[in-house]
Design a protein around this motif. Structure first.
Motif, mmCIF file in Angstrom:
data_model
loop_
_atom_site.group_PDB
_atom_site.id
_atom_site.type_symbol
_atom_site.label_atom_id
_atom_site.label_comp_id
_atom_site.label_asym_id
_atom_site.label_seq_id
_atom_site.Cartn_x
_atom_site.Cartn_y
_atom_site.Cartn_z
ATOM 1 N N TYR A 1 -7.628 3.968 1.686
ATOM 2 C CA TYR A 1 -6.604 2.999 2.075
ATOM 3 C C TYR A 1 -6.790 2.555 3.527
ATOM 4 C CZ TYR A 1 -3.721 3.581 -2.145
ATOM 5 O OH TYR A 1 -3.243 3.574 -3.424
ATOM 6 N N ARG A 2 -7.181 3.485 4.401
ATOM 7 C CA ARG A 2 -7.454 3.096 5.790
ATOM 8 C C ARG A 2 -8.671 2.172 5.849
ATOM 9 N NH1 ARG A 2 -5.953 8.497 6.374
ATOM 10 N NH2 ARG A 2 -8.077 9.289 6.623
ATOM 11 N N HIS A 3 -9.633 2.421 4.984
ATOM 12 C CA HIS A 3 -10.812 1.556 4.880
ATOM 13 C C HIS A 3 -10.386 0.156 4.455
ATOM 14 C CE1 HIS A 3 -15.054 0.638 4.187
ATOM 15 N NE2 HIS A 3 -14.755 0.218 2.975
ATOM 16 N N VAL A 4 -9.472 0.092 3.503
ATOM 17 C CA VAL A 4 -8.928 -1.190 3.034
ATOM 18 C C VAL A 4 -8.261 -1.936 4.188
ATOM 19 C CG1 VAL A 4 -6.975 -2.127 1.726
ATOM 20 C CG2 VAL A 4 -8.633 -0.662 0.589
ATOM 21 N N SER A 5 -7.432 -1.222 4.951
ATOM 22 C CA SER A 5 -6.720 -1.859 6.058
ATOM 23 C C SER A 5 -7.676 -2.373 7.124
ATOM 24 C CB SER A 5 -5.738 -0.863 6.683
ATOM 25 O OG SER A 5 -4.756 -0.482 5.760
ATOM 26 N N ALA A 6 -8.705 -1.584 7.430
ATOM 27 C CA ALA A 6 -9.663 -1.976 8.461
ATOM 28 C C ALA A 6 -10.430 -3.230 8.057
ATOM 29 C CB ALA A 6 -10.630 -0.828 8.738
ATOM 30 N N ARG A 7 -10.703 -3.374 6.772
ATOM 31 C CA ARG A 7 -11.459 -4.530 6.279
ATOM 32 C C ARG A 7 -10.557 -5.707 5.907
ATOM 33 N NH1 ARG A 7 -16.636 -3.410 4.225
ATOM 34 N NH2 ARG A 7 -16.307 -4.862 2.500
ATOM 35 N N MET B 1 0.827 -1.201 0.000
ATOM 36 C CA MET B 1 0.000 0.000 0.000
ATOM 37 C C MET B 1 0.864 1.254 0.000
ATOM 38 S SD MET B 1 -3.181 -0.914 2.520
ATOM 39 C CE MET B 1 -3.698 0.795 2.507
ATOM 40 N N ALA B 2 1.936 1.239 0.787
ATOM 41 C CA ALA B 2 2.830 2.395 0.825
ATOM 42 C C ALA B 2 3.493 2.604 -0.534
ATOM 43 C CB ALA B 2 3.883 2.198 1.912
ATOM 44 N N ARG B 3 3.877 1.506 -1.170
ATOM 45 C CA ARG B 3 4.493 1.608 -2.494
ATOM 46 C C ARG B 3 3.476 2.107 -3.517
ATOM 47 N NH1 ARG B 3 8.399 3.223 -5.467
ATOM 48 N NH2 ARG B 3 8.903 1.932 -7.276
ATOM 49 N N GLY B 4 2.255 1.601 -3.440
ATOM 50 C CA GLY B 4 1.211 2.050 -4.348
ATOM 51 C C GLY B 4 0.914 3.521 -4.172
#
Length: 255
Positions: free
Chosen positions: A176-182, A134-137
């Motif tokens: 992205y935070r939504h992605v991480s939470a799910r 995610m950081a790279r993206g």
């Protein structure tokens, strides 16, 4: 009083941008809530800075439509919902599609090739290490949109995109935070594929295809940003969960 040096001015600008970024994150995550009155002193303590960059950041966020600033009465957080996301993306699509059409043929091919290679590696990367991916993206996303903006050949268009970049990236980071939470990282590969399509069209010198790929990318992001945006509750005191940390930026980390 001596004039500010270029270095001091740049540091001041980076501090203001970092505070504006933190304000946007706290608004979108509901820590600063719709209708909440923002007090300069409380925000200065919240982010560990003086009053001046707070006032400047509030003006910057106000220009994006996220905060209402009334002279002598302070600032209030505006309600943000899916309709606002659609409106922002409509403007973004118009600006970025024009920028990518104009930038086609102007961007250094080596840089485009490096970006395309980076997106392909994201697509081929294993699922483990999702946070690193995610950081790279995020970094590749910023680089691609920035090089398109800086290469469009239209100063006014580039300045408007630069002004709104912080807002666009705040929505992106929210998703992205939504992605991480799910614990669902499919969006990372979807975005990599969308960005790769833009980069490949630019490499081929196909302005029409580059604009179409950009439009598809922004439409896709609009749907995802809308789903990630929480229902912002009514105003209350500053959240006990604590504020977003103001990230101290170096020159290389500027968006």
């Amino acid at each position: 009083m001596p004039a500010a040096t270029p270095t001091a001015a740049a540091d001041h600008g980076r501090r203001r941008e970092a505070i504006a970024e933190a304000l946007l994150a706290d608004i979108f995550d509901g820590r600063l809530q719709a209708g909440q009155h923002l007090v300069t002193q409380e925000l200065a303590e919240r982010y560990g800075v003086s009053h001046t960059p707070i006032r400047e950041a509030l003006i910057q966020v106000s220009a994006m439509g996220l905060v209402d600033v009334v002279p002598n009465r302070g600032a209030t957080v505006r309600s943000v919902g899916p309709r606002d996301v659609r409106d922002v993306c409509q403007v973004r699509r118009a600006l970025e599609c024009e920028a990518v059409r104009s930038a086609c043929g102007r961007i250094d091919l080596k840089e485009l090739s490096e970006l395309a290679t980076g997106f392909r590696k994201l697509l081929d990367a294993p699922a483990r290490g999702a946070a690193r991916l995610m950081a790279r993206g995020r970094d590749l996303d910023t680089r691609l949109h920035d090089v398109i903006r800086s290469s469009c050949g239209n100063l006014f268009l580039a300045q408007e995109l630069a002004r709104l970049a912080l807002l666009f990236r705040a929505f992106r980071d929210l998703s992205y935070r939504h992605v991480s939470a799910r614990d669902d990282y499919r969006r990372v590969s979807v975005e990599a594929r969308e960005h790769l399509a833009i980069a490949e069209a630019l490499l081929e010198g196909d302005a029409r295809e580059a604009a179409r790929a950009m439009s598809d990318h922004i439409r896709s992001g609009m749907k995802y940003w809308s789903r990630a945006l929480p229902e912002l509750p009514a105003a209350r005191d500053l959240s006990p969960e604590g504020p977003t940390t103001v990230r101290r930026r170096t020159r290389s980390s500027l968006p």
